[in-house]
Scaffold this motif. Structure first.
Motif: not given
Length: 453
Positions: A9-13, A36-37, A75-78, A96-104
């Motif tokens: 969502p807008p404003g997320t880091t 934000k990136v 807040g999320i790691v790609l 540590r509960g961080v959401k880690v995701m791939g491109e797909l």
């Protein structure tokens, strides 16, 4: 598609780990979502300088060398495909509960407006992706072709270019490891032969990654599978998609037989003639593409016409020249044993094989049977030469070369009229070359220099 990703969502880091081709495209996509990136890359500052300048222009903060405190700011790691999901830092982030995701996975929710055809496999996926995309375009559809080849799916979802009816994407085992809810309308698995075993900790891990292409599909979607490859049959327990297979046996829906395909549809057999000279992997690639394209409603006569016009991407069984009735074939993209086996099956005359490079955990003993049948002599180069020689020394005559140019010169001495000198390395190129493409270009140049003589 812009600014509507539920994960961003807008404003997320968002932190992007790894900023190569895919990571750079991810930067643009995340910015298009209004987020934000932050970029964390493993390279040193000197190696990262060009990318750093690009990020500075976009106002993106970055670090060299992955650090936990920097990455925890997001807040999320790609993950970029080059970073394994079992990397210790990634495992710590998940703990540590961080959401880690791939491109797909992160793009899955925003692909609803386009029909997705995804292609994977150890060998042939670039060819089949290109073939399906080209035929759909010629049949009058608007098509995006990319993914693991060419343009990233991130770029398409960032709104670069026009919206399309179809997105035809090549997907790798690295991408599929973290595919999440990615559910292509048509998922194609061409074959599985040992590859990237170092990354996947063995063959079973590699197979599991490939089979993820089907995991999130629904009953309304289609799975196209190699019906003759046992590794492709170990489907996920919750497999739901409509199943279609290709191969040589009568159980398949696309049957390769005597230079043609028999397409079994609603109990009827329809004949599709293949381009002259199609054999081995080439005919199987056409069979897989035909099944996917029939799902899209493309007429058989149109398939015949455009299959005949299709030109394979470079460095794949590419005839470079014929010199003194000796054929010189560039198959530099053959970076595993399965690809070399597929290449050798296409010859019914003696072959001088140039092989070797950087090992990827391959079992070169798998080459023995066909090497014994079809390889008059093998010329070995690169870091893996000792391992390949040990595996095939009882099967053929062995020679060594210090460079690819020397291998070409030696090939000229060993080959006689009616034979083929084949570059099909069974290894990655990174011991001696920048890429398999660079290796193929060096081979071409050496052959053309020989031709000029």
């Amino acid at each position: 598609m812009k600014n509507n990703n539920p994960y961003i969502p807008p404003g997320t880091t968002v932190v992007i780990m790894g900023c190569g081709v895919t990571g750079s495209a991810a930067v643009d996509y995340v910015l298009s979502c209004g987020a934000k990136v932050l970029v964390s890359d493993s390279r040193d500052e000197a190696s990262f300088a060009k990318t750093a300048a690009m990020l500075k222009e976009k106002g993106v903060e970055w670090e060299c060398g992955h650090s936990l405190n920097f990455i925890l700011r997001g807040g999320i790691v790609l993950l970029s495909p080059g970073i394994a999901p079992d990397n210790p830092l990634v495992l710590l982030l998940r703990k540590r509960g961080v959401k880690v995701m791939g491109e797909l996975a992160v793009l899955a929710p925003v692909l609803g407006g386009v029909k997705v055809v995804a292609v994977t496999g150890s060998n042939g996926k670039t060819t089949v992706t290109s073939l399906i995309g080209e035929v759909l375009k010629k049949a009058g559809h608007s098509v995006f072709v990319g993914g693991n080849i060419g343009v990233s799916l991130y770029d398409y979802c960032a709104g670069k270019g026009e919206p399309c009816e179809y997105a035809v994407v090549e997907v790798s085992s690295f991408q599929l490891e973290v595919a999440g809810d990615f559910a292509p309308d048509v998922a194609v698995l061409l074959n599985i032969t040992p590859d990237h075993l170092d990354r996947h900790h063995g063959l079973q891990g590699y197979i599991a990654a490939k089979l993820n292409i089907f995991r999130a599909q629904s009953a309304e979607q289609v799975a196209v599978i190699n019906g003759d490859d046992a590794s492709c049959q170990d489907l996920p327990m919750d497999f739901r998609a409509a199943f279609r297979s290709f191969g040589y046996g009568p159980k398949n829906q696309a049957i390769v037989e005597d230079g043609q395909l028999l397409l079994v549809e609603e109990g009827e057999r329809k004949v599709l003639r293949l381009p002259a000279g199609s054999a081995g992997f080439a005919s199987e690639n056409f069979a897989a593409a035909a099944l996917a394209l029939r799902v899209a409603g493309v007429d058989i006569k149109i398939l015949e016409k455009y299959f005949a016009e299709f030109k394979r991407p470079p460095h794949r069984m590419e005839l470079v020249a014929e010199v003194d009735s000796i054929a010189w074939v560039n198959d530099s993209k053959a970076t595993n044993t399965g690809a070399v086996i597929g290449a050798l099956r296409q010859f019914d005359h003696p072959v001088i094989l140039i092989a070797g490079g950087r090992d990827k955990g391959e079992d070169y003993h798998q080459l023995c049977e066909l090497v014994k049948q079809r390889v008059k002599a093998a010329i070995l180069i690169g870091e893996s030469a000792d391992d390949i020689e040990q595996a095939i020394i009882s099967c053929t005559e062995i020679h060594r070369a210090a460079s690819l140019e020397e291998a070409v010169s030696l090939g000229r001495e060993l080959a006689t009229a009616g034979e083929t000198v084949l570059l099909s390395p069974a290894c990655s190129s990174f011991d001696m070359f920048r890429s398999y493409g660079h290796r193929g270009e060096v081979f071409r140049a050496a052959v053309h220099a020989l031709e000029a003589e």
